[in-house]
Design an enzyme around this catalytic site. Structure first.
Site, PDB file in Angstrom:
ATOM      1  N   ALA A  66       0.860  -1.184   0.000  1.00  0.00           N
ATOM      2  CA  ALA A  66       0.000   0.000   0.000  1.00  0.00           C
ATOM      3  C   ALA A  66       0.897   1.234   0.000  1.00  0.00           C
ATOM      4  CB  ALA A  66      -0.884  -0.010   1.241  1.00  0.00           C
ATOM      5  N   GLY A 111       0.608  -5.242   0.599  1.00  0.00           N
ATOM      6  CA  GLY A 111      -0.524  -5.408  -0.323  1.00  0.00           C
ATOM      7  C   GLY A 111      -0.149  -6.103  -1.623  1.00  0.00           C
TER       8      GLY A 111
HETATM    9  N1  CO8 Z   1       4.563   3.315  -0.701  1.00  0.00           N
HETATM   10  C1  CO8 Z   1       4.945   4.485  -1.236  1.00  0.00           C
HETATM   11  N2  CO8 Z   1       6.128   4.650  -1.869  1.00  0.00           N
HETATM   12  C2  CO8 Z   1       6.936   3.575  -1.950  1.00  0.00           C
HETATM   13  C3  CO8 Z   1       6.588   2.328  -1.426  1.00  0.00           C
HETATM   14  C4  CO8 Z   1       5.326   2.207  -0.782  1.00  0.00           C
HETATM   15  N3  CO8 Z   1       4.872   1.029  -0.263  1.00  0.00           N
HETATM   16  N4  CO8 Z   1       7.606   1.452  -1.645  1.00  0.00           N
HETATM   17  C5  CO8 Z   1       8.547   2.162  -2.312  1.00  0.00           C
HETATM   18  N5  CO8 Z   1       8.159   3.438  -2.491  1.00  0.00           N
HETATM   19  C6  CO8 Z   1       8.880   4.510  -3.155  1.00  0.00           C
HETATM   20  C7  CO8 Z   1      10.037   5.013  -2.294  1.00  0.00           C
HETATM   21  O1  CO8 Z   1       9.550   5.963  -1.367  1.00  0.00           O
HETATM   22  C8  CO8 Z   1      10.920   5.622  -3.347  1.00  0.00           C
HETATM   23  O2  CO8 Z   1      10.403   6.861  -3.725  1.00  0.00           O
HETATM   24  P1  CO8 Z   1      11.419   8.147  -3.943  1.00  0.00           P
HETATM   25  O3  CO8 Z   1      12.311   7.707  -5.068  1.00  0.00           O
HETATM   26  O4  CO8 Z   1      10.484   9.251  -4.288  1.00  0.00           O
HETATM   27  O5  CO8 Z   1      12.153   8.309  -2.664  1.00  0.00           O
HETATM   28  C9  CO8 Z   1      10.754   4.706  -4.535  1.00  0.00           C
HETATM   29  O6  CO8 Z   1       9.520   4.009  -4.313  1.00  0.00           O
HETATM   30  C10 CO8 Z   1      11.867   3.678  -4.668  1.00  0.00           C
HETATM   31  O7  CO8 Z   1      11.965   3.001  -3.416  1.00  0.00           O
HETATM   32  P2  CO8 Z   1      13.355   2.870  -2.608  1.00  0.00           P
HETATM   33  O8  CO8 Z   1      14.255   4.025  -2.923  1.00  0.00           O
HETATM   34  O9  CO8 Z   1      13.001   2.636  -1.179  1.00  0.00           O
HETATM   35  O10 CO8 Z   1      13.926   1.558  -3.298  1.00  0.00           O
HETATM   36  P3  CO8 Z   1      14.919   0.506  -2.627  1.00  0.00           P
HETATM   37  O11 CO8 Z   1      15.361  -0.400  -3.729  1.00  0.00           O
HETATM   38  O12 CO8 Z   1      15.956   1.163  -1.799  1.00  0.00           O
HETATM   39  O13 CO8 Z   1      13.987  -0.333  -1.610  1.00  0.00           O
HETATM   40  C11 CO8 Z   1      12.012  -1.524  -0.976  1.00  0.00           C
HETATM   41  C12 CO8 Z   1      12.941  -1.091  -2.125  1.00  0.00           C
HETATM   42  C13 CO8 Z   1      12.740  -2.500  -0.052  1.00  0.00           C
HETATM   43  C14 CO8 Z   1      10.802  -2.214  -1.604  1.00  0.00           C
HETATM   44  C15 CO8 Z   1      11.595  -0.282  -0.157  1.00  0.00           C
HETATM   45  O14 CO8 Z   1      11.098   0.692  -1.097  1.00  0.00           O
HETATM   46  C16 CO8 Z   1      10.509  -0.541   0.825  1.00  0.00           C
HETATM   47  O15 CO8 Z   1      10.782  -1.078   1.895  1.00  0.00           O
HETATM   48  N6  CO8 Z   1       9.262  -0.142   0.513  1.00  0.00           N
HETATM   49  C17 CO8 Z   1       8.148  -0.261   1.434  1.00  0.00           C
HETATM   50  C18 CO8 Z   1       7.645  -1.695   1.500  1.00  0.00           C
HETATM   51  C19 CO8 Z   1       6.541  -1.843   2.505  1.00  0.00           C
HETATM   52  O16 CO8 Z   1       6.700  -1.593   3.690  1.00  0.00           O
HETATM   53  N7  CO8 Z   1       5.368  -2.266   2.028  1.00  0.00           N
HETATM   54  C20 CO8 Z   1       4.219  -2.508   2.853  1.00  0.00           C
HETATM   55  C21 CO8 Z   1       3.366  -1.289   2.887  1.00  0.00           C
HETATM   56  S1  CO8 Z   1       2.053  -1.461   4.057  1.00  0.00           S
HETATM   57  C22 CO8 Z   1       0.919  -2.407   3.251  1.00  0.00           C
HETATM   58  O17 CO8 Z   1       1.082  -2.853   2.122  1.00  0.00           O
HETATM   59  C23 CO8 Z   1      -0.333  -2.647   3.992  1.00  0.00           C
HETATM   60  C24 CO8 Z   1      -1.436  -3.220   3.121  1.00  0.00           C
HETATM   61  C25 CO8 Z   1      -2.735  -3.170   3.850  1.00  0.00           C
HETATM   62  C26 CO8 Z   1      -3.140  -1.761   4.103  1.00  0.00           C
HETATM   63  C27 CO8 Z   1      -4.428  -1.707   4.807  1.00  0.00           C
HETATM   64  C28 CO8 Z   1      -4.998  -0.317   4.745  1.00  0.00           C
HETATM   65  C29 CO8 Z   1      -5.016   0.419   6.010  1.00  0.00           C
END
Ligand code: CO8
Length: 262
Positions: A66, A111
């Site tokens: 998400a 998600g």
């Molecule tokens: N949301 C928003 N932006 C994101 C997300 C995300 N989930 N994941 C990555 N991005 C963005 C980063 O902010 C970054 O943006 P910018 O270049 O503007 O800074 C861009 O994508 C590239 O990401 P990274 O620079 O972080 O790339 P890396 O290769 O260093 O890392 C990862 C990749 C490991 C995937 C890292 O981006 C990460 O940890 N992302 C978050 C993953 C995460 O925690 N996902 C779970 C989210 S919670 C969820 O899914 C709950 C679902 C149910 C919700 C229920 C509703 C209430």
């Protein structure tokens, strides 16, 4: 509706939805979820579509979860609404009458894993990573992950993954029974499409019956599930496809399925 956060295409009866916010690793914001819901309605309403493949744009991610920038603004009520919206759409995906393959081409986190788990099965590229990292955000999965992951990998593995937030590789996901096949990244889509084409060539009535029996049976006890199977089997027997399939076998030719009840 025009799509900005997904791509939607249909080729030879196979639909593809490509999550398309590569700058945010295809994270699920509200707009993307609405577009996905719309695309699923199109798929459900088009009798010519025989299978659906989901994948992510770019080389890095299927869906990285998400959108955390939207999650960060949620309070309890809006968080519950967001979870309900995602769960409804993912439930709709799971209950589509046609088979759905997730072609996971990179990060499938939160998600993203929850969407993949609602598909009929998952093919993954060698660089795919799965996980439910919500715990590291002070959250828990909210799009069905606490329910579907234990059903797929068993409660002990699911507990470990959900409590630690640890990501697993495609190979580990294969061993855990979450993924059916691991492919080289540039072979993933073609491998998924080939399987989709194989499925699409089968009888529509039987495919629907099989999917319904499997899905309904997984939520019940064995005896009830076998009852569901009997009814679904009887429905197949009443189809033109069953006449055609059995006759074609006896006549030593390929069947031509029309997807109709007799
Ligand atoms: N949301 C928003 N932006 C994101 C997300 C995300 N989930 N994941 C990555 N991005 C963005 C980063 O902010 C970054 O943006 P910018 O270049 O503007 O800074 C861009 O994508 C590239 O990401 P990274 O620079 O972080 O790339 P890396 O290769 O260093 O890392 C990862 C990749 C490991 C995937 C890292 O981006 C990460 O940890 N992302 C978050 C993953 C995460 O925690 N996902 C779970 C989210 S919670 C969820 O899914 C709950 C679902 C149910 C919700 C229920 C509703 C209430």
């Amino acid at each position: 509706m025009s799509y900005e956060n997904i791509q939607f295409a249909v080729t030879d009866g196979i639909a593809t939805v490509t999550f398309n916010r590569p700058k945010a690793l295809n994270a699920l914001n509200h707009a993307l979820l609405e577009e996905l819901a719309h695309a699923l309605d199109r798929v459900a309403g088009d009798e010519e579509i025989r299978a659906l493949v989901l994948t992510g744009a770019g080389e890095k991610a299927f869906v990285a979860g998400a959108d955390i920038s939207e999650l960060a603004k949620c309070d309890a009520l809006s968080g519950k609404r967001f979870a309900a919206k995602g769960q409804a759409i993912i439930g709709r995906l799971q209950s589509l009458a046609i088979p759905v393959i997730a072609a996971v081409n990179g990060f499938a986190l939160g998600g993203g894993s929850e969407i993949a788990l609602a598909c009929d099965f998952i093919y993954a590229s060698e660089n795919a990573r799965f996980g439910l990292p919500e715990i590291t955000l002070g959250l828990i999965p909210g799009f069905g992950g606490t329910q579907r992951l234990p059903r797929v990998v068993g409660p002990a593995m699911a507990r470990e993954l959900i409590y630690t937030g640890r990501m697993i590789t495609a190979e580990e996901a294969l061993q855990a029974g979450m993924v059916n096949k691991v492919c080289a990244p540039d072979a993933l889509m073609e491998t998924a499409m080939e399987t989709a084409r194989t499925i699409a060539a089968k009888g529509k009535v039987a495919l629907r019956a099989a999917k319904e029996a499997i899905n309904a049976g997984l939520d019940t006890d064995l005896a009830t599930g076998c009852g569901i199977e009997r009814d679904a089997f009887a429905l197949c027997m009443a189809s033109e496809d069953a006449r055609e399939g059995t006759t074609a076998f006896l006549e030593k030719r390929k069947p031509v399925f029309k997807g109709k009840l007799a």
